[in-house]
Design a protein around this motif. Structure first.
Motif, PDB file in Angstrom:
ATOM      1  N   SER B  33      51.677  31.661  33.156  1.00 52.45           N
ATOM      2  CA  SER B  33      51.674  33.088  33.464  1.00 52.45           C
ATOM      3  C   SER B  33      53.101  33.611  33.526  1.00 52.45           C
ATOM      4  N   GLN B  34      53.279  34.822  33.007  1.00 56.41           N
ATOM      5  CA  GLN B  34      54.621  35.403  32.935  1.00 56.41           C
ATOM      6  C   GLN B  34      54.906  36.362  34.092  1.00 56.41           C
ATOM      7  N   VAL B  35      54.019  36.439  35.060  1.00 58.40           N
ATOM      8  CA  VAL B  35      54.228  37.409  36.146  1.00 58.40           C
ATOM      9  C   VAL B  35      55.306  36.936  37.126  1.00 58.40           C
ATOM     10  N   LYS B  36      55.831  37.898  37.873  1.00 63.37           N
ATOM     11  CA  LYS B  36      56.839  37.611  38.892  1.00 63.37           C
ATOM     12  C   LYS B  36      56.170  37.539  40.265  1.00 63.37           C
ATOM     13  N   PRO B  37      56.801  36.849  41.202  1.00 59.61           N
ATOM     14  CA  PRO B  37      56.222  36.775  42.550  1.00 59.61           C
ATOM     15  C   PRO B  37      55.921  38.176  43.094  1.00 59.61           C
ATOM     16  N   GLY B  38      54.724  38.360  43.599  1.00 56.07           N
ATOM     17  CA  GLY B  38      54.334  39.627  44.206  1.00 56.07           C
ATOM     18  C   GLY B  38      53.729  40.625  43.238  1.00 56.07           C
ATOM     19  N   GLU B  39      53.804  40.342  41.950  1.00 48.63           N
ATOM     20  CA  GLU B  39      53.354  41.302  40.942  1.00 48.63           C
ATOM     21  C   GLU B  39      51.836  41.526  40.984  1.00 48.63           C
ATOM     22  N   ILE B  40      51.084  40.464  41.175  1.00 46.28           N
ATOM     23  CA  ILE B  40      49.617  40.604  41.259  1.00 46.28           C
ATOM     24  C   ILE B  40      49.246  41.267  42.585  1.00 46.28           C
ATOM     25  N   ARG B  41      49.831  40.758  43.648  1.00 48.60           N
ATOM     26  CA  ARG B  41      49.514  41.266  44.991  1.00 48.60           C
ATOM     27  C   ARG B  41      49.719  42.771  45.069  1.00 48.60           C
ATOM     28  N   SER B  42      50.788  43.250  44.447  1.00 51.15           N
ATOM     29  CA  SER B  42      51.118  44.671  44.550  1.00 51.15           C
ATOM     30  C   SER B  42      50.070  45.556  43.875  1.00 51.15           C
ATOM     31  N   GLN B  43      49.239  44.974  43.029  1.00 53.83           N
ATOM     32  CA  GLN B  43      48.206  45.759  42.351  1.00 53.83           C
ATOM     33  C   GLN B  43      46.874  45.761  43.091  1.00 53.83           C
ATOM     34  N   LEU B  44      46.806  45.006  44.189  1.00 53.74           N
ATOM     35  CA  LEU B  44      45.536  44.878  44.905  1.00 53.74           C
ATOM     36  C   LEU B  44      45.570  45.704  46.188  1.00 53.74           C
ATOM     37  N   PRO B  45      44.475  46.404  46.496  1.00 54.90           N
ATOM     38  CA  PRO B  45      44.463  47.234  47.711  1.00 54.90           C
ATOM     39  C   PRO B  45      44.607  46.369  48.965  1.00 54.90           C
ATOM     40  N   PRO B  46      45.398  46.832  49.942  1.00 53.31           N
ATOM     41  CA  PRO B  46      45.619  46.028  51.144  1.00 53.31           C
ATOM     42  C   PRO B  46      44.420  45.997  52.087  1.00 53.31           C
ATOM     43  N   GLU B  47      43.411  46.828  51.825  1.00 52.19           N
ATOM     44  CA  GLU B  47      42.229  46.856  52.696  1.00 52.19           C
ATOM     45  C   GLU B  47      40.958  46.673  51.881  1.00 52.19           C
ATOM     46  N   PRO B  48      39.953  46.060  52.506  1.00 48.87           N
ATOM     47  CA  PRO B  48      38.697  45.838  51.778  1.00 48.87           C
ATOM     48  C   PRO B  48      37.956  47.159  51.590  1.00 48.87           C
ATOM     49  N   PRO B  49      37.147  47.264  50.540  1.00 51.82           N
ATOM     50  CA  PRO B  49      36.374  48.489  50.322  1.00 51.82           C
ATOM     51  C   PRO B  49      35.243  48.624  51.334  1.00 51.82           C
ATOM     52  N   GLY B  50      35.017  49.852  51.813  1.00 53.93           N
ATOM     53  CA  GLY B  50      33.899  50.092  52.731  1.00 53.93           C
ATOM     54  C   GLY B  50      32.571  49.989  52.005  1.00 53.93           C
ATOM     55  N   GLN B  51      32.490  50.690  50.866  1.00 59.70           N
ATOM     56  CA  GLN B  51      31.251  50.646  50.082  1.00 59.70           C
ATOM     57  C   GLN B  51      31.385  49.664  48.916  1.00 59.70           C
ATOM     58  N   GLY B  52      30.238  49.183  48.483  1.00 64.58           N
ATOM     59  CA  GLY B  52      30.233  48.281  47.345  1.00 64.58           C
ATOM     60  C   GLY B  52      30.704  48.962  46.072  1.00 64.58           C
ATOM     61  N   GLU B  53      31.279  48.158  45.191  1.00 63.35           N
ATOM     62  CA  GLU B  53      31.757  48.679  43.915  1.00 63.35           C
ATOM     63  C   GLU B  53      30.926  48.075  42.780  1.00 63.35           C
ATOM     64  N   SER B  54      31.001  48.678  41.618  1.00 59.05           N
ATOM     65  CA  SER B  54      30.172  48.196  40.507  1.00 59.05           C
ATOM     66  C   SER B  54      30.765  46.936  39.889  1.00 59.05           C
ATOM     67  N   MET B  55      29.888  46.102  39.360  1.00 63.94           N
ATOM     68  CA  MET B  55      30.347  44.875  38.706  1.00 63.94           C
ATOM     69  C   MET B  55      31.185  45.211  37.469  1.00 63.94           C
ATOM     70  N   GLU B  56      30.862  46.317  36.837  1.00 65.07           N
ATOM     71  CA  GLU B  56      31.641  46.770  35.682  1.00 65.07           C
ATOM     72  C   GLU B  56      33.121  46.917  36.051  1.00 65.07           C
ATOM     73  N   LYS B  57      33.338  47.571  37.198  1.00 68.23           N
ATOM     74  CA  LYS B  57      34.702  47.838  37.655  1.00 68.23           C
ATOM     75  C   LYS B  57      35.400  46.530  38.081  1.00 68.23           C
ATOM     76  N   ILE B  58      34.656  45.683  38.770  1.00 70.83           N
ATOM     77  CA  ILE B  58      35.245  44.417  39.237  1.00 70.83           C
ATOM     78  C   ILE B  58      35.645  43.556  38.027  1.00 70.83           C
ATOM     79  N   PHE B  59      34.766  43.527  37.051  1.00 73.13           N
ATOM     80  CA  PHE B  59      35.026  42.731  35.841  1.00 73.13           C
ATOM     81  C   PHE B  59      36.264  43.274  35.109  1.00 73.13           C
ATOM     82  N   GLN B  60      36.362  44.591  35.051  1.00 71.06           N
ATOM     83  CA  GLN B  60      37.517  45.205  34.391  1.00 71.06           C
ATOM     84  C   GLN B  60      38.806  44.812  35.121  1.00 71.06           C
ATOM     85  N   ASP B  61      38.772  44.873  36.451  1.00 72.46           N
ATOM     86  CA  ASP B  61      39.960  44.500  37.231  1.00 72.46           C
ATOM     87  C   ASP B  61      40.296  43.023  37.056  1.00 72.46           C
ATOM     88  N   PHE B  62      39.251  42.219  36.952  1.00 75.52           N
ATOM     89  CA  PHE B  62      39.467  40.791  36.707  1.00 75.52           C
ATOM     90  C   PHE B  62      40.273  40.598  35.417  1.00 75.52           C
TER      91      PHE B  62
END
Lengths: 471, 471
Positions: B33-62
Motif C-alpha cells: 500500500s502506498q498510503v501514509k500513516p493516518g491517511e485512511i483514518r482521516s477519511q473515516l468518521p470519528p463517531e459511529p452512525p446513529g442510523q443504519g446505512e445501505s450496503m451499497e454505500k458501505i461497499f463503495q467506501d470499502f
C-alpha cells in the motif's frame, strides 16, 4: 487463479445461495446436532486424496456429511451458553476478508486494517460509554484478553521484571466465585499459580461482595503476599450477575491493584442508556473486554479489549526482531505488540460493516428486544407453580428450575432429565449450570433471529416436558 | 434474516464478483500500500452512525477508502516476510464457515467440526510424514502453538505443579540465535523469564550447533538450574535454516528435555519426498507446529500443532466449569482443553476444502515449483558480480545483498536504500533481515499465483535499481 475464474464465480454464487437458504431455513434443522460420537468421522476417508477432487463433489459431501454434524448456533431457537451471533453484513465482510487474505500483524502489512481497527474500536468505546481515553484493540476471544490483562498486571506489579526474571515471589489474583473459567486458565498460564487465585464470595444476586474482597486483600498482605489484580465480571456466565465496579474500583485504587473487567457477554447491553449503570465506576478500570461476537452480531472471533494505559500493554508484549522493523514504527500502531499472537486477521472490517449496517439505534433495538423477551420469560417462570426463578434477570438470560417441593438432590436429577428431554427434541437447545449446588437450566435469549414466537414455543415445550416428567 | 434475504443474495453475488476480479486482477495493484500513516483514518468518521446505512454505500467506501490502504498479500509479486496464501477453495470454505457461524469449543457445540479436525489433522500428519501416533489440533498461529508447547513443557518439568503453585525454581529454555521472536514472547508469557532463555550459536548455514546446545545444558545443570525445553526450527524466519533434529533430539532424550519444533513455514515442504530429510530424527520430537496458512494455500489463521502425548497437553489446559459439562465428555475430543482459547472457529473446513481440491499431488506440484523458482533466482544472484548470496537456499527463500566490495557499514546502507527503492515502485514487495550483523534482502517466492515471469521481472527490477544506486 489456479481454480478457473469462472468456476470460482459459479461456486461462489452457489455458496451464497446456500448460505441464504441456510439462514432463512434454520427452523427446519434440529438446533443441536443429533449425531453420535464418531458418526461423522466414520464417514470420512482416513487418508488424504492423491489427486484433486471436484468442487461439486466436495460441496455435496459438505451438505451430506458435515451439515448433519453441525449444531446450529444461528438457529432462532438457540438458547444455549451465550449466543455467537453472526449477521448478513458480518458474513459479507468475512467473505471480503477471506478474499483479500491479508495478515495484519503490523501497520505496513495492511495500513487500512490497522487504522480501521483504531477507528472502529473508538466507535465501540463511545457506544458503550467507556471512559474517554481508553484505547481499544481486537483480541480473538475474551479468554485471550483476560490472559493479556493478567500478564500486564503481572508486569505492572513487578516493575516489568517478571518478563525478564520470571515471577520471583507470589502475586495474588482475585475474582468472584462465579467468575469465568478463563480466569483460572489465565492465572495458570501466566505463572501466578492456581493457589494464588482467590475466589471471593458472592451475595444473593451472585455478585462479588466488595467487603469480602477487601478482607481477602488485607489477609494476603498480612501474610506477606503481594495482591496484584482483581477480575470483576459484568454478566457472569452462569447467571449474568454484575460485580459492583464502583466499590471494587475503590478497593483496587486503595491497594494499588490492577482492575480487569470481563464483560464478555453483557458488555453489549451498555449500548442501552438504561443499562449503562453496569459501568458505574468504570473510571477506575485498567482493562475491559467484551465480545461483539456474542451479542453484537459480529462473526466469531472478535473480542474488543480496552485499556487505560496502552504503554503498559505494549511494554508487556513488544518484541523487535529485525525482520519486522519498518521505517514507520514510531508513527504507527503495530498491533502485534498489543497481544499474544504475531499474526492477525483483518477483523475490524466485519465490525465496521455491522455497526454501519445496523447503526447504533438498530443495535439498541435488537438488544432491547432480547431483554424484553427475557423479562417476559421470567414472568412466566415466576407465575408457574412448578417452576422457580434462580437468579435476577438483568439482561437476556433467565436461570430457572423445575421445583415441585422435593429436596435438591431429587430436583437436580429432575432438571437434568428435563434439560436432556428438551434438547433431544431438536426444537430448542438450552444448557445448564449450578448455582449454590443447585442444578439450574439457563435460557439465553439473544440470537439475532429469535422472535417472540420462538420464546413462546420454547416455554410451551418446557412446560409440557416438565408435566411429562412430573407425572 | 433482518437484512432482506434477496438483498443479501444480491450483495453476496456482487462480493463474489469483486473477489473474482480482485484475485485475477492483482497485477494492477501496487503490492505494498502506498498510503501514509493516518491517511485512511482521516477519511473515516470519528463517531459511529446513529442510523443504519445501505450496503451499497458501505461497499463503495470499502472500495474507495479501504482498498487503497491494503497491502496485497495475494499479489503474484509478493515476496515479503513469508506469504500467507489463500486459495479459491479456501475462500469458498471460509464463506460457509462464516455463514454457519458455529463456535466450536467442545464436541457438542459442533460434532462435525471436532471430528473433521481430527481427520484432517491426521491427513496432514501423513502428508508430512510425521511419526505415527502424533496427534494434531488446530491453533490460530505458530506463536500460540509455541506458547502452548512451552507451557506443556513447563508442566511436564514440574510434575504438573507450576499450574498450581507457579514456577518455584527457574526452568531453562534453549533455541538457536536465529529462532523466531515468538519463543522469547512465549518464554516471557509462561513465566520462565527472559534470562532463562539461552540462544545457542549457529553454524555457517545458520543452523543450531548441537554440541553448543549440549554444553549450554550441562553448564546450566552445574549451576543448579533445571533445563526444560528446546525449541528447534525447521526453516528459520531470517534464512530458512534447518536445525538438525536427530542430534538435537538425542540431546533432549539424554537430558530429559521437551523438544518442540517450529516448522511454521518450511514444514509444508515435507510434502515432497525430496525434502523429507528435514524431519530426520522426528521420532524424538514432543511437539511440532507448521502453518498451512503460510505455504499450504489455507486462509490465515490455521496452524497445525502435533503432539506425541495429548494427555500432557490436556492436563496442562483442561478446565471443567459446570456450564461446559456434557454427558459425552469421556467419549469425545473437547478441543477447548487443547489450547489457550475457549472459543474456536470452524477452521478444519477450509483445510478439508484445500486438501481435497488440490490433492496431495497438486500441493506437491505447487511447492516444488516455488522451490524451482528460488533455485533459479539463487543462480542469478551467484552469477551476478554485484550480488552476493547470503544463506543456503533449501526451500523458496533467497537471502542476498548488493555487494560491490565496500565495507559492511556502507553495504548495509546501500541495501537498505535498494530495498526501499524496490518497494516504492509498488511492483514488488520484499523485506529484509540481518545475518551476522549484515543487512540482507529476503525474497520469499511462495505465493500461489507467482509465475516464473514474476520472478524474472523482480530480478530485472532489482538489477536495474541496483545499477541506479551504484551509479
Amino acid at each position: 487463479m489456479d481454480m478457473d475464474k469462472e468456476l470460482f464465480r459459479k461456486f461462489g454464487y452457489k455458496f451464497i445461495d446456500w448460505v441464504t437458504d441456510y439462514l432463512s431455513g434454520l427452523d427446519n434443522f434440529p438446533v443441536r446436532s443429533q449425531v453420535k460420537p464418531g458418526e461423522i468421522r466414520s464417514q470420512l476417508p482416513p487418508e488424504p486424496p492423491g489427486q484433486g477432487e471436484s468442487m461439486e463433489k466436495i460441496f455435496q459431501d459438505f451438505k451430506d456429511t458435515i451439515i448433519p454434524g453441525i449444531t446450529h448456533w444461528q438457529h432462532p431457537s438457540w438458547f444455549a451458553y451465550f449466543p455467537a451471533n453472526n449477521s448478513p453484513p458480518s458474513i459479507l465482510a468475512e467473505l471480503l476478508t477471506a478474499g483479500i487474505g491479508a495478515q495484519c500483524m503490523i501497520w505496513q502489512t495492511s495500513p487500512a486494517a490497522a487504522e480501521l481497527e483504531e477507528v472502529v474500536l473508538e466507535w465501540l468505546r463511545q457506544m458503550l460509554g467507556l471512559p474517554e481515553g481508553m484505547t481499544g484493540v481486537i483480541q480473538d476471544t475474551a479468554s485471550t484478553a483476560t490472559l493479556v490483562a493478567l500478564l500486564t498486571a503481572r508486569e505492572k506489579a513487578t516493575d516489568f521484571n517478571a518478563n525478564q526474571k520470571g515471577l520471583k515471589s507470589p502475586l495474588v489474583v482475585y475474582a468472584s466465585e462465579e467468575t469465568h473459567s478463563s480466569v483460572e486458565k489465565g492465572v495458570k498460564i501466566a505463572g501466578f499459580g492456581r493457589e494464588n487465585l482467590r475466589y471471593i464470595p458472592t451475595d444473593d444476586s451472585f455478585a462479588m461482595i466488595p467487603s469480602k474482597l477487601d478482607e481477602a486483600v488485607e489477609k494476603d498482605k498480612k501474610k506477606g503476599l503481594q495482591p496484584a489484580c482483581v477480575v470483576a465480571t459484568l454478566g457472569t456466565t452462569s447467571s449474568t450477575a454484575v460485580d459492583p465496579l464502583a466499590p471494587i474500583g475503590e478497593i483496587c485504587r486503595r491497594h494499588g491493584l490492577w482492575l480487569h473487567v470481563d464483560a464478555a457477554y453483557a458488555g453489549t447491553a451498555a449500548v442501552l442508556p438504561e443499562k449503562r449503570w453496569i459501568l458505574e465506576g468504570a473510571e477506575n478500570v485498567d482493562s475491559f473486554v467484551f465480545n461483539p461476537h456474542k451479542w453484537m452480531l459480529t462473526n466469531f472471533d472478535c473480542s474488543a479489549y480496552f485499556v487505560k494505559d496502552p504503554g503498559a500493554l505494549i511494554r508487556t508484549f513488544e518484541i523487535h526482531p529485525e525482520y519486522l522493523k519498518t521505517g514507520l514504527d514510531s508513527q504507527v500502531k503495530n498491533y502485534r505488540d498489543w497481544g499474544i499472537q504475531l499474526g492477525r486477521r483483518f477483523r475490524a472490517l466485519k465490525l465496521w460493516f455491522v455497526i454501519r449496517s445496523y447503526g447504533v439505534e438498530g443495535l439498541q433495538k435488537i438488544v432491547r428486544e432480547h431483554i424484553r423477551f427475557a423479562q417476559m420469560f421470567k414472568e412466566w417462570v415466576e407465575k408457574h407453580e412448578a417452576f422457580e426463578l434462580m437468579a435476577p434477570v438483568d439482561f437476556s438470560l433467565v436461570c430457572f428450575r423445575l421445583n415441585d417441593g422435593r429436596n435438591d438432590e431429587v430436583l437436580n436429577d429432575l432438571n437434568k432429565r428435563l434439560l436432556e428431554s428438551l434438547n433431544q427434541t431438536g426444537k430448542v437447545f438450552l444448557t445448564h449450570t449450578t448455582l449454590r449446588g443447585k442444578y439450574v437450566i439457563r435460557i439465553a435469549i439473544a440470537s439475532r433471529t429469535t422472535q417472540e414466537r420462538h420464546v413462546r414455543e420454547a416455554w410451551d415445550l418446557i412446560t409440557s416436558k416438565a408435566a411429562e416428567i412430573l407425572k
